[in-house]
Scaffold this motif. Structure first.
Motif, PDB file in Angstrom:
ATOM      1  N   ILE A  16       0.859  -1.182   0.000  1.00 23.50           N
ATOM      2  CA  ILE A  16       0.000   0.000   0.000  1.00 23.50           C
ATOM      3  C   ILE A  16       0.898   1.236   0.000  1.00 23.50           C
ATOM      4  O   ILE A  16       1.678   1.454   0.922  1.00 23.50           O
ATOM      5  CB  ILE A  16      -0.943   0.016   1.216  1.00 23.50           C
ATOM      6  N   GLN A  25       0.976   5.363  -0.413  1.00 26.02           N
ATOM      7  CA  GLN A  25       0.153   6.562  -0.322  1.00 26.02           C
ATOM      8  C   GLN A  25       1.023   7.803  -0.437  1.00 26.02           C
ATOM      9  O   GLN A  25       2.143   7.827   0.098  1.00 26.02           O
ATOM     10  CB  GLN A  25      -0.593   6.591   1.010  1.00 26.02           C
ATOM     11  N   GLU A  58      -4.597  13.446  -1.285  1.00 25.15           N
ATOM     12  CA  GLU A  58      -4.075  12.095  -1.060  1.00 25.15           C
ATOM     13  C   GLU A  58      -4.438  11.142  -2.209  1.00 25.15           C
ATOM     14  O   GLU A  58      -5.592  11.058  -2.610  1.00 25.15           O
ATOM     15  CB  GLU A  58      -4.624  11.541   0.251  1.00 25.15           C
ATOM     16  N   SER A 105      -3.416   7.001  -3.691  1.00 23.51           N
ATOM     17  CA  SER A 105      -2.855   5.748  -3.196  1.00 23.51           C
ATOM     18  C   SER A 105      -2.885   4.657  -4.264  1.00 23.51           C
ATOM     19  O   SER A 105      -3.611   4.751  -5.259  1.00 23.51           O
ATOM     20  CB  SER A 105      -3.598   5.265  -1.955  1.00 23.51           C
ATOM     21  N   ARG A 157       5.059  10.672   1.690  1.00 24.66           N
ATOM     22  CA  ARG A 157       4.681   9.366   1.159  1.00 24.66           C
ATOM     23  C   ARG A 157       4.897   8.301   2.217  1.00 24.66           C
ATOM     24  O   ARG A 157       5.762   8.434   3.071  1.00 24.66           O
ATOM     25  CB  ARG A 157       5.449   9.042  -0.112  1.00 24.66           C
TER      26      ARG A 157
END
Length: 97
Positions: free
Chosen positions: A5, A7, A51, A53, A88
């Protein structure tokens, strides 16, 4: 399989520029990367307008390392996006199910 993951928080005022990069460069790149089983890109919502992702499912840790190098725990970013990104994060999980 490994769930990665990634972001990013975009610098204020750079949202449109990063969105263009995200849609035109980053998503196609990740979708065409060997070793990735699935890519789930996430665009901003009103409550988090800066944001973005990616949730990526990698076939193995070796495949991930082949793409980003041995230090896979550091967020890898394209040089084209570096000046657009304020922060990040990267997290890894074993995929279950």
């Amino acid at each position: 399989m490994i769930m990665r993951i990634f972001q990013v928080t975009v610098r204020p005022g750079k949202e449109a520029e990063f969105s263009k990069f995200f849609h035109e460069t980053a998503i196609p790149l990740m979708q065409d990367t060997e070793g990735i089983v699935q890519v789930l890109p996430g665009a901003p919502r009103p409550e988090s307008p800066r944001e973005f992702s990616f949730v990526m499912i990698w076939s193995s840790l070796d495949a991930l390392k082949a793409f980003v190098g041995e230090d896979y725990t550091s967020p890898h970013i394209d040089p084209a996006e570096a000046e657009l990104v304020e922060a990040r994060t990267i997290k890894h999980y074993d995929l279950v199910g």
